[in-house]
Design a protein around this motif. Structure first.
Motif, PDB file in Angstrom:
ATOM      1  N   ASP A  79       0.748  -1.217  -0.016  1.00 42.53           N
ATOM      2  CA  ASP A  79       0.071   0.065  -0.122  1.00 42.53           C
ATOM      3  C   ASP A  79       0.858   1.148  -0.113  1.00 42.53           C
ATOM      4  O   ASP A  79       0.346   2.557  -0.083  1.00 42.53           O
ATOM      5  N   LYS A 171      -4.075  -9.013   5.138  1.00 43.34           N
ATOM      6  CA  LYS A 171      -4.781  -8.184   5.039  1.00 43.34           C
ATOM      7  C   LYS A 171      -5.482  -7.414   3.757  1.00 43.34           C
ATOM      8  O   LYS A 171      -4.482  -7.108   2.952  1.00 43.34           O
ATOM      9  N   LYS A 172      -6.644  -7.039   3.403  1.00 44.37           N
ATOM     10  CA  LYS A 172      -6.940  -6.729   2.185  1.00 44.37           C
ATOM     11  C   LYS A 172      -6.526  -5.253   1.751  1.00 44.37           C
ATOM     12  O   LYS A 172      -6.044  -5.220   0.657  1.00 44.37           O
ATOM     13  N   SER A 173      -6.318  -4.581   2.952  1.00 39.34           N
ATOM     14  CA  SER A 173      -5.695  -3.067   2.815  1.00 39.34           C
ATOM     15  C   SER A 173      -4.253  -3.305   2.200  1.00 39.34           C
ATOM     16  O   SER A 173      -3.715  -2.082   1.820  1.00 39.34           O
TER      17      SER A 173
END
Length: 339
Positions: A79, A171-173
């Motif tokens: 991210d 974690k998707k984020s």
């Protein structure tokens, strides 16, 4: 002779392999490490014996101001890649970006625009391009396999708590999806050998593990512009050792991982010929050919050549990944290009 300064961004699992790889070259040395924790940055510096010639920064933008930094290696969680790449491009640095380049299609396009505008060299970390099986397959593809009509690539990696990146991969984020977290290697491999544009994508996914915030398994069917078909599998679910399959089926023969069948080229062939090469069947980053990747990037910078996987090419892998995740979510075929 100029020696290029390299700034390693992040101190996680793969960062040490990038340090080792660039330190092995004659034309580069690691001059800076960026970590949110000064303690971790200094520990990484000491681990690789870089004291006295390597600075540790806790502020990424301060590191980009360092005149001794020519190349930025982004190996932070997924991210963070987008903004760090854009800032490095604006600072005029050449950039090696770990996969996946971004977690959204919009961010991927922003990154591509930024590096194009800056005119810097980029290399996205699809390191398996330099694996001996991949290198050998490329060399023999034309004469022994021929024009590909069908191919399969699979990335099966049950990442658990004993693997350093587990805490954020699940974690998707941050991990994103099965494809973004790791399966994009298989999508890239498909494109690397097919060398044609994908026109449609269909996918189905399933979930077995409760610790993953996304479906752990996805199967994709790709249709290429030239009529060829490909299947890509990605799974974080499978209870098995790490597996990376490479199956190439062409007009002259078939490569089944390290096993070659090409009776038109191998006189009186009666069984598969086994190629005595190292395959990519290990999830341990120490098994991956980072020194060859670093050498390739430096060669392209020095001789002003395009890398074999610049940002502009990785955009196409990202597009397929996002199309596949969309197809799995909707149950519909997704046609490319994406809007």
């Amino acid at each position: 002779m100029k020696k290029y300064g390299v700034m390693i961004v992040g101190t996680g699992w793969v960062s040490g392999e990038h340090i080792r790889a660039f330190e092995m070259t004659e034309r580069a040395q690691v001059t800076a490490i960026v970590s949110r924790s000064r303690e971790k940055g200094e520990a990484k510096m000491r681990e690789y014996g870089l004291e006295g010639r390597c600075k540790v920064y806790t502020d990424y933008q301060e590191g980009l101001k360092d005149p001794n930094v020519d190349i930025v290696v982004i190996c932070t969680p997924n991210d963070m890649h987008c903004e760090q790449t854009i800032l490095a491009a604006e600072a005029g640095k050449h950039i090696l970006i770990e996969k996946p380049v971004a977690l959204t299609w919009e961010d991927t396009k922003r990154m591509d625009e930024a590096v194009r505008k800056a005119g810097v060299k980029t290399l996205v970390g699809y390191v398996l391009h330099y694996n001996p099986l991949f290198v050998t397959a490329k060399k023999i593809q034309k004469d022994f396999i021929g024009e590909l009509k069908y191919a399969e690539t699979d990335y099966f990696h049950r990442v658990m708590g004993d693997i350093p990146c587990y805490q954020w991969t699940c974690k998707k984020s941050v991990g994103g999806s099965s494809l973004l977290a790791g399966g994009c290697h298989a999508v890239d491999a498909m494109r690397w050998f097919m060398q044609d544009e994908v026109v449609s994508v269909y996918a189905q996914s399933s979930k077995m593990r409760t610790d993953l915030e996304f479906d752990g398994t996805i199967s994709i069917i790709l249709k290429f512009k030239n009529g060829a078909v490909g299947k890509v599998g990605s799974s974080y679910d499978f209870i098995s050792p790490y597996v990376f399959n490479l199956h190439l089926c062409g007009t002259k023969g078939t490569l089944w991982n390290e096993k070659l069948w090409s009776p038109g080229q191998i006189t009186e062939q009666r069984d598969y010929m086994e190629l005595p090469v190292l395959t990519p069947n290990s999830g341990d980053v120490k098994h991956h050919p980072f020194p060859e990747e670093a050498a390739h990037f430096l060669d392209c910078i020095i001789h002003d050549r395009e890398t074999d996987c610049p940002m502009s090419d990785a955009v196409k892998t990202q597009e397929i990944v996002f199309a596949a995740d969309l197809s799995a979510a909707t149950g519909e075929v997704v046609h490319l290009p994406l809007k």
